[in-house]
Write an enzyme that holds these catalytic residues in place. Structure first.
Site, short mmCIF file in Angstrom:
data_model
loop_
_atom_site.label_atom_id
_atom_site.label_comp_id
_atom_site.label_asym_id
_atom_site.label_seq_id
_atom_site.Cartn_x
_atom_site.Cartn_y
_atom_site.Cartn_z
CB THR A 132 54.03 44.42 29.47
OG1 THR A 132 52.97 45.29 29.84
CG2 THR A 132 55.31 44.89 30.15
CG ASP A 133 50.32 47.84 27.39
OD1 ASP A 133 50.62 47.38 28.52
OD2 ASP A 133 49.14 48.10 27.06
CD GLU A 134 51.56 47.46 33.28
OE1 GLU A 134 52.26 47.89 34.21
OE2 GLU A 134 50.51 46.83 33.45
CE1 TYR A 158 55.30 42.56 34.78
CE2 TYR A 158 54.01 44.46 34.12
CZ TYR A 158 54.47 43.18 33.88
OH TYR A 158 54.10 42.53 32.71
CE LYS A 162 57.78 41.42 30.81
NZ LYS A 162 57.97 39.97 30.59
P1 NAD Z 1 51.61 34.87 35.28
O1 NAD Z 1 52.08 35.57 36.50
O2 NAD Z 1 50.22 34.35 35.23
O3 NAD Z 1 52.56 33.62 34.98
C1 NAD Z 1 53.96 33.70 35.07
C2 NAD Z 1 54.51 32.28 35.06
O4 NAD Z 1 55.94 32.35 35.13
C3 NAD Z 1 54.05 31.43 36.25
O5 NAD Z 1 53.66 30.14 35.82
C4 NAD Z 1 55.29 31.35 37.14
O6 NAD Z 1 55.35 30.17 37.90
C5 NAD Z 1 56.39 31.43 36.11
N1 NAD Z 1 57.65 31.95 36.65
C6 NAD Z 1 57.83 33.02 37.46
N2 NAD Z 1 59.13 33.17 37.76
C7 NAD Z 1 59.79 32.19 37.11
C8 NAD Z 1 61.17 31.82 37.01
N3 NAD Z 1 62.11 32.51 37.65
N4 NAD Z 1 61.50 30.76 36.25
C9 NAD Z 1 60.54 30.03 35.60
N5 NAD Z 1 59.24 30.32 35.69
C10 NAD Z 1 58.86 31.40 36.42
O7 NAD Z 1 51.90 35.87 34.08
P2 NAD Z 1 51.10 36.06 32.70
O8 NAD Z 1 50.01 37.05 32.92
O9 NAD Z 1 50.82 34.74 32.12
O10 NAD Z 1 52.23 36.80 31.85
C11 NAD Z 1 53.17 36.05 31.07
C12 NAD Z 1 54.12 37.03 30.41
O11 NAD Z 1 53.39 37.93 29.59
C13 NAD Z 1 54.91 37.89 31.40
O12 NAD Z 1 56.21 38.02 30.91
C14 NAD Z 1 54.18 39.22 31.39
O13 NAD Z 1 55.06 40.27 31.68
C15 NAD Z 1 53.70 39.27 29.95
N6 NAD Z 1 52.48 40.04 29.71
C16 NAD Z 1 51.35 39.82 30.46
C17 NAD Z 1 50.19 40.53 30.15
C18 NAD Z 1 48.91 40.30 30.93
O14 NAD Z 1 47.94 41.02 30.72
N7 NAD Z 1 48.82 39.30 31.80
C19 NAD Z 1 50.18 41.45 29.11
C20 NAD Z 1 51.37 41.66 28.39
C21 NAD Z 1 52.50 40.95 28.68
O1 DAU Z 2 49.21 46.20 30.22
C1 DAU Z 2 49.71 44.90 30.34
C2 DAU Z 2 49.80 44.52 31.79
O2 DAU Z 2 48.47 44.27 32.24
C3 DAU Z 2 50.67 43.30 32.04
O3 DAU Z 2 52.00 43.59 31.68
C4 DAU Z 2 50.63 42.89 33.52
O4 DAU Z 2 51.37 41.70 33.72
C5 DAU Z 2 49.18 42.65 33.90
O5 DAU Z 2 49.10 42.34 35.27
C6 DAU Z 2 48.34 43.88 33.58
O6 DAU Z 2 48.71 44.99 34.45
P1 DAU Z 2 47.60 45.96 35.07
O7 DAU Z 2 48.13 46.62 36.27
O8 DAU Z 2 47.03 46.84 34.00
O9 DAU Z 2 46.47 44.84 35.42
P2 DAU Z 2 45.54 44.67 36.70
O10 DAU Z 2 44.55 43.61 36.35
O11 DAU Z 2 46.31 44.51 37.95
O12 DAU Z 2 44.77 46.05 36.76
C7 DAU Z 2 44.02 46.53 35.66
C8 DAU Z 2 43.48 47.91 36.03
O13 DAU Z 2 42.52 47.73 37.07
C9 DAU Z 2 44.54 48.81 36.59
O14 DAU Z 2 44.28 50.14 36.18
C10 DAU Z 2 44.38 48.70 38.11
C11 DAU Z 2 42.89 48.44 38.25
N1 DAU Z 2 42.50 47.59 39.40
C12 DAU Z 2 43.14 46.40 39.57
C13 DAU Z 2 42.81 45.59 40.63
C14 DAU Z 2 43.52 44.28 40.85
C15 DAU Z 2 41.48 47.99 40.25
O15 DAU Z 2 40.88 49.06 40.06
N2 DAU Z 2 41.15 47.19 41.29
C16 DAU Z 2 41.79 46.00 41.54
O16 DAU Z 2 41.45 45.33 42.54
#
Ligand code: NAD
Ligand code: DAU
Length: 358
Positions: A132-134, A158, A162
């Site tokens: 992630t970019d975070e 989180y 990561k």
């Molecule tokens: P998600 O939470 O929707 O899915 C995570 C999946 O991993 C789930 O199916 C869960 O059951 C599985 N899991 C959790 N713990 C596990 C374990 N110990 N063993 C096996 N499986 C397990 O997450 P996502 O949004 O699909 O993100 C996937 C990956 O991409 C993550 O590594 C996250 O950090 C990264 N990522 C997410 C975003 C985003 O915007 N969602 C952006 C950048 C990177």
């Molecule tokens: O940047 C990549 C990341 O993006 C991933 O690594 C994470 O797994 C993914 O969850 C996401 O993280 P964020 O914290 O940016 O996503 P989230 O959707 O939780 O929130 C997006 C923005 O919106 C953040 O600034 C918080 C804000 N927010 C979120 C929720 C859930 C609100 O204002 N209200 C809300 O109820």
């Protein structure tokens, strides 16, 4: 074949569905099925012999070792993680266990397997870690976007977990020569996004007549990428990325949260207007800010574009319209996720036995 971890979650499931629609290469899908894992998302693959689902933990080295010996994958794509920042603030432990300890055990099992390969199988093997970019921390308004050499400054449990996993992956390349690839991506959105995250939460709450909770002033900036574009970037990095390298992936699409919420409301006003004729924007409620809330993320995706020729196919306008439309057409998926019905179904179907294969 590929071994995908976390392939029942949002991005992993989109990846598996896209992969099997475009390639004959089978996928073994290892997922623990936490609250975020949903087999209903993978229902289109029921009966598909090229998809083998295994319920289990990446931290279970014995199970992973057995899967590696049985299926002999040419690559592993590690999506498995605890992914929600707010949950990490309420309870960091699962994030430490899966994202750090789990990744460590996964790497150990993979190192043992890869060490036993010979010739091209060893040379061509890849471990692709999805991050992630975070991990780079928070930017000021005028700061340049994150490049791959930006220092790590994670601010939430989180992002710290990561970051730790990224460092382990890097170390396994430098110390043991494991051919790893790491991608650091910005915020994804699209189909099958669990409605705890901003965009699906806003859609679902709006339609339910609930408040749309915007943290603080809503001026925090994120860079949004349609999930299918993230999947295409991962396919490209797997195909052509150089072992040991890191690739930032993003949509060149920075927007403040409040703009995202307004866009969602405007699309719903157009596609499913409220019966009273009032805009969904009336439901917006500014609430207490997230502790330690990062102000701005921005990805410089120049390296992956220059070196691998990847760029996103969707604009934000096209991607968000598809997303809102998907949620309108898939109300059942949302209802099942919210009711927990899909978890009851998986418990019923698989019992509590780890490693059961569908
Ligand atoms: P998600 O939470 O929707 O899915 C995570 C999946 O991993 C789930 O199916 C869960 O059951 C599985 N899991 C959790 N713990 C596990 C374990 N110990 N063993 C096996 N499986 C397990 O997450 P996502 O949004 O699909 O993100 C996937 C990956 O991409 C993550 O590594 C996250 O950090 C990264 N990522 C997410 C975003 C985003 O915007 N969602 C952006 C950048 C990177
Ligand atoms: O940047 C990549 C990341 O993006 C991933 O690594 C994470 O797994 C993914 O969850 C996401 O993280 P964020 O914290 O940016 O996503 P989230 O959707 O939780 O929130 C997006 C923005 O919106 C953040 O600034 C918080 C804000 N927010 C979120 C929720 C859930 C609100 O204002 N209200 C809300 O109820």
């Amino acid at each position: 074949m590929l071994l995908v971890t976390g392939g029942a979650g949002f991005i992993g499931a989109n990846f598996v569905l896209d992969w099997l629609a475009q390639s004959d290469e089978p996928v073994v899908n290892l997922d623990k099925l936490t609250y975020a894992g949903n087999l209903e998302t993978l229902a289109p693959l029921n009966g598909n012999p090229r998809h083998v689902f295994v319920k289990g933990d990446i931290g279970d080295a014995a199970l992973v070792g057995e899967l590696l010996r049985t299926h002999k994958p040419r690559a592993i794509i590690n999506f498995a993680a605890e992914s929600h920042v707010d949950r990490s603030i309420h309870g960091p432990e699962d994030f430490i266990q899966t994202n750090i300890v789990g990744t460590f055990h996964l790497l150990e099992a993979v190192r043992a397997y890869w060490g036993g390969l010979i010739g091209d199988a060893k040379k061509d093997f890849r471990f692709l870690h999805v991050s992630t970019d975070e991990v780079y921390g928070s930017l000021g308004g005028d700061d340049a976007a994150f490049t791959e050499t930006h220092r790590y400054e994670p601010n939430s449990p989180y992002s710290a977990s990561k970051a730790a996993s990224d460092h382990l992956v890097r170390a396994y390349h430098h110390t043991y020569g494991l051919p790893v690839l790491t991608t650091n991506c910005s915020n994804n959105y699209g189909p099958y996004h669990f409605p705890e995250k901003l965009i699906p939460l806003m859609i679902v709450n709006a339609l339910a007549g609930k408040a749309l909770p915007v943290y603080g002033d809503g001026m925090q900036v994120r860079d949004w990428l349609y999930v299918k574009d993230h999947c295409s970037a991962i396919r490209r990095v797997l195909e052509a990325g150089r072992p040991g390298e890191v690739y930032n992936v993003g949509g060149w699409n920075e927007k403040p949260n409040i703009d995202i919420v307004h866009t969602v409301c405007s699309l719903l006003d157009e596609m499913r207007p409220r019966t009273d004729g009032i805009s969904y924007k009336a439901q917006i409620a500014h609430v207490t800010d997230r502790p330690g809330h990062d102000r701005r993320y921005a990805i410089d995706a120049g390296k992956i574009q220059r070196e691998l020729g990847w760029q996103p196919a969707e604009t934000f306008d096209s991607g968000i319209r598809k997303t809102v439309d998907w949620y309108l057409r898939n109300a059942d998926w949302v209802t099942h996720v919210q009711s927990g019905a899909y978890r009851e179904w998986t418990d019923l179907h698989y019992g509590k036995v780890e490693g059961a294969v569908a």
